[in-house]
Scaffold this motif. Structure first.
Motif, PDB file in Angstrom:
ATOM      1  N   VAL A  64       0.770  -1.081   0.028  1.00  0.00           N
ATOM      2  CA  VAL A  64      -0.033  -0.093   0.118  1.00  0.00           C
ATOM      3  C   VAL A  64       0.749   1.153   0.080  1.00  0.00           C
ATOM      4  CG1 VAL A  64      -2.094  -1.022   1.056  1.00  0.00           C
ATOM      5  CG2 VAL A  64      -0.168  -0.078   2.488  1.00  0.00           C
ATOM      6  N   VAL A  65       2.111   1.188   0.265  1.00  0.00           N
ATOM      7  CA  VAL A  65       2.718   2.431   0.202  1.00  0.00           C
ATOM      8  C   VAL A  65       3.613   2.761  -1.117  1.00  0.00           C
ATOM      9  CG1 VAL A  65       3.387   2.112   2.796  1.00  0.00           C
ATOM     10  CG2 VAL A  65       4.931   1.360   1.242  1.00  0.00           C
ATOM     11  N   PRO A  66       4.004   3.834  -1.216  1.00  0.00           N
ATOM     12  CA  PRO A  66       4.734   4.315  -2.339  1.00  0.00           C
ATOM     13  C   PRO A  66       6.213   3.772  -2.452  1.00  0.00           C
ATOM     14  CG  PRO A  66       4.256   6.332  -1.221  1.00  0.00           C
ATOM     15  CD  PRO A  66       3.808   5.230  -0.503  1.00  0.00           C
ATOM     16  N   GLU A  67       6.999   3.658  -3.505  1.00  0.00           N
ATOM     17  CA  GLU A  67       8.199   3.395  -3.422  1.00  0.00           C
ATOM     18  C   GLU A  67       8.938   4.236  -2.642  1.00  0.00           C
ATOM     19  OE1 GLU A  67      11.381   2.308  -7.069  1.00  0.00           O
ATOM     20  OE2 GLU A  67       9.100   2.311  -7.775  1.00  0.00           O
ATOM     21  N   LYS A 125       9.845   8.276  13.465  1.00  0.00           N
ATOM     22  CA  LYS A 125       9.473   8.410  11.950  1.00  0.00           C
ATOM     23  C   LYS A 125       8.847   7.345  11.216  1.00  0.00           C
ATOM     24  CE  LYS A 125       9.642  11.451   8.456  1.00  0.00           C
ATOM     25  NZ  LYS A 125       9.201  12.747   8.751  1.00  0.00           N
ATOM     26  N   ALA A 126       9.009   6.140  11.489  1.00  0.00           N
ATOM     27  CA  ALA A 126       8.544   4.968  10.949  1.00  0.00           C
ATOM     28  C   ALA A 126       6.874   4.787  11.478  1.00  0.00           C
ATOM     29  CB  ALA A 126       9.386   3.610  11.415  1.00  0.00           C
ATOM     30  N   GLY A 127       6.817   5.207  12.734  1.00  0.00           N
ATOM     31  CA  GLY A 127       5.647   5.436  13.318  1.00  0.00           C
ATOM     32  C   GLY A 127       4.606   6.494  12.600  1.00  0.00           C
ATOM     33  N   GLU A 128       5.005   7.699  12.422  1.00  0.00           N
ATOM     34  CA  GLU A 128       4.407   8.550  11.879  1.00  0.00           C
ATOM     35  C   GLU A 128       4.153   8.280  10.277  1.00  0.00           C
ATOM     36  OE1 GLU A 128       6.535  12.410  11.413  1.00  0.00           O
ATOM     37  OE2 GLU A 128       7.085  12.428  13.612  1.00  0.00           O
ATOM     38  N   GLU A 129       5.073   7.790   9.589  1.00  0.00           N
ATOM     39  CA  GLU A 129       4.645   7.327   8.219  1.00  0.00           C
ATOM     40  C   GLU A 129       3.791   6.085   8.252  1.00  0.00           C
ATOM     41  OE1 GLU A 129       5.957   8.760   5.611  1.00  0.00           O
ATOM     42  OE2 GLU A 129       7.667  10.099   6.311  1.00  0.00           O
ATOM     43  N   LEU A 130       3.712   5.216   8.908  1.00  0.00           N
ATOM     44  CA  LEU A 130       2.824   4.284   8.958  1.00  0.00           C
ATOM     45  C   LEU A 130       1.610   4.566   9.185  1.00  0.00           C
ATOM     46  CD1 LEU A 130       4.814   1.316  10.709  1.00  0.00           C
ATOM     47  CD2 LEU A 130       4.094   1.270   8.320  1.00  0.00           C
TER      48      LEU A 130
END
Ligand code: CA
Ligand code: CA
Length: 145
Positions: free
Chosen positions: A87-90, A119-124
């Motif tokens: 589901v995420v962009p490249e 950051k990983a949490g924010e992006e997810l």
């Protein structure tokens, strides 16, 4: 920085665990950190091996992410499960990797790991928001090689 044990103090380790808990308040995704000295195989393959070893494939949405660090090799890998990849962009993890890299360059190791976890949490969050039925599917711990 010769031993993994020297890499982080107990207090620093606790700060990272707190960051994992905080990051997981944003997302249903599960974040883990693995630290070891070195590896004889490629860092990507080793990250995958650790991912399996920690049974990180066993999340209901297949949305776990492993931050793998080989201290003496000065290498790290951010490895997300296929539920994320679908589901995420490249280049989804670039922002996480960049913030870690910036800190590691300054030898701010603990800060780099914490910044990466957050950051990983924010992006997810955008793709896998936290909800009230969320289960902590994987322990919020640092594992060591
Ligand atoms: Ca969860
Ligand atoms: Ca967790």
């Amino acid at each position: 920085m010769s031993k993994v044990e020297d890499f982080l103090s107990v207090k620093e380790e606790q700060e990272i665990v707190d960051a994992i808990r905080e990051a997981e308040r944003n997302t249903s995704g599960e974040i883990r950190v693995h630290i070891e000295k070195t590896t004889t195989i490629s860092h990507y393959n080793r990250a995958l091996e650790v991912f399996r070893m920690l049974k990180m494939f066993n999340t209901s949405q297949q949305n776990a992410v492993l931050i793998y660090i080989a201290v003496e090799d000065h290498k790290f890998v951010v490895y997300g499960d296929k539920g994320i990849d679908e589901v995420v962009p490249e280049n989804f993890w670039d922002s996480t990797k960049n913030i870690m890299q910036e800190n590691f360059k300054k030898e701010a190791f603990k800060e780099g790991i914490i910044a990466g976890v957050l950051k990983a949490g924010e992006e997810l969050k955008a793709h896998f928001p936290w909800n009230e039925n969320d289960i902590d599917e994987l322990p919020n711990e640092i594992s060591r090689g």
